[in-house]
Design a protein around this motif. Sequence first.
Motif, PDB file in Angstrom:
ATOM      1  N   GLY A 191       0.802  -1.224   0.000  1.00 39.44           N
ATOM      2  CA  GLY A 191       0.000   0.000   0.000  1.00 39.44           C
ATOM      3  C   GLY A 191       0.830   1.266   0.000  1.00 39.44           C
ATOM      4  O   GLY A 191       0.420   2.288   0.556  1.00 39.44           O
ATOM      5  N   ILE A 192       2.023   1.197  -0.593  1.00 36.78           N
ATOM      6  CA  ILE A 192       2.897   2.361  -0.669  1.00 36.78           C
ATOM      7  C   ILE A 192       3.306   2.578  -2.125  1.00 36.78           C
ATOM      8  O   ILE A 192       3.097   1.706  -2.970  1.00 36.78           O
ATOM      9  N   SER A 193       3.913   3.706  -2.386  1.00 39.27           N
ATOM     10  CA  SER A 193       4.365   3.966  -3.752  1.00 39.27           C
ATOM     11  C   SER A 193       5.667   3.218  -4.028  1.00 39.27           C
ATOM     12  O   SER A 193       6.430   2.894  -3.106  1.00 39.27           O
ATOM     13  N   VAL A 194       5.898   2.963  -5.304  1.00 32.84           N
ATOM     14  CA  VAL A 194       7.149   2.320  -5.705  1.00 32.84           C
ATOM     15  C   VAL A 194       8.327   3.205  -5.316  1.00 32.84           C
ATOM     16  O   VAL A 194       9.357   2.721  -4.865  1.00 32.84           O
ATOM     17  N   GLU A 195       8.165   4.518  -5.452  1.00 34.11           N
ATOM     18  CA  GLU A 195       9.243   5.443  -5.102  1.00 34.11           C
ATOM     19  C   GLU A 195       9.590   5.355  -3.613  1.00 34.11           C
ATOM     20  O   GLU A 195      10.761   5.384  -3.231  1.00 34.11           O
ATOM     21  N   THR A 196       8.591   5.229  -2.767  1.00 35.19           N
ATOM     22  CA  THR A 196       8.848   5.086  -1.327  1.00 35.19           C
ATOM     23  C   THR A 196       9.608   3.794  -1.054  1.00 35.19           C
ATOM     24  O   THR A 196      10.592   3.797  -0.304  1.00 35.19           O
ATOM     25  N   LEU A 197       9.181   2.699  -1.669  1.00 37.42           N
ATOM     26  CA  LEU A 197       9.885   1.427  -1.491  1.00 37.42           C
ATOM     27  C   LEU A 197      11.325   1.544  -1.981  1.00 37.42           C
ATOM     28  O   LEU A 197      12.256   1.101  -1.307  1.00 37.42           O
ATOM     29  N   ARG A 198      11.511   2.156  -3.129  1.00 36.20           N
ATOM     30  CA  ARG A 198      12.857   2.326  -3.688  1.00 36.20           C
ATOM     31  C   ARG A 198      13.748   3.119  -2.718  1.00 36.20           C
ATOM     32  O   ARG A 198      14.890   2.736  -2.447  1.00 36.20           O
ATOM     33  N   LYS A 199      13.220   4.197  -2.184  1.00 36.05           N
ATOM     34  CA  LYS A 199      14.005   5.032  -1.264  1.00 36.05           C
ATOM     35  C   LYS A 199      14.352   4.277   0.021  1.00 36.05           C
ATOM     36  O   LYS A 199      15.466   4.403   0.538  1.00 36.05           O
ATOM     37  N   ILE A 200      13.412   3.503   0.536  1.00 34.20           N
ATOM     38  CA  ILE A 200      13.689   2.729   1.754  1.00 34.20           C
ATOM     39  C   ILE A 200      14.743   1.668   1.473  1.00 34.20           C
ATOM     40  O   ILE A 200      15.699   1.513   2.246  1.00 34.20           O
ATOM     41  N   GLU A 201      14.600   0.940   0.368  1.00 34.77           N
ATOM     42  CA  GLU A 201      15.572  -0.112   0.042  1.00 34.77           C
ATOM     43  C   GLU A 201      16.968   0.451  -0.177  1.00 34.77           C
ATOM     44  O   GLU A 201      17.950  -0.222   0.104  1.00 34.77           O
TER      45      GLU A 201
END
Length: 91
Positions: A38-48
Motif C-alpha cells: 500500500g505504498i508507492s514504488v518510489e517510497t519502497l525504492r528510497k527505503i531499500e
Amino acid sequence: MVRAPLTQQERDRGELLGSLLRAARGRRSMVEVAADAGISVETLRKIERGRIPTPAFFTVAAIAEAVGISLTDLHQRAARLPAETENRLTA
C-alpha cells in the motif's frame, strides 16, 4: 520545526534495514511489493536504498508483511549483522 541531522549510525541503520527488506523481496518486482504494502514504488525504492533511513513503523510493517518476513525476524537479522561485521573486523 527543523529536524536535527541524522547521525551516521542512523544512516547506517537505515541502509541495513533497506538491504534486509530488499533481500526479503527476492525476485518479486518493486511494483508488486509496493502495491501489496500500500505504498508507492518510489517510497519502497528510497527505503531499500537507505534514502529514507527512518521510515514510519507502519510502513516497515506493511513492507515486511508484503515480503513475508515477521518484524521479529527482521529485528533479529538487523541485530545480528552488525555483530557479524564487528567480529570479522576484529578477527
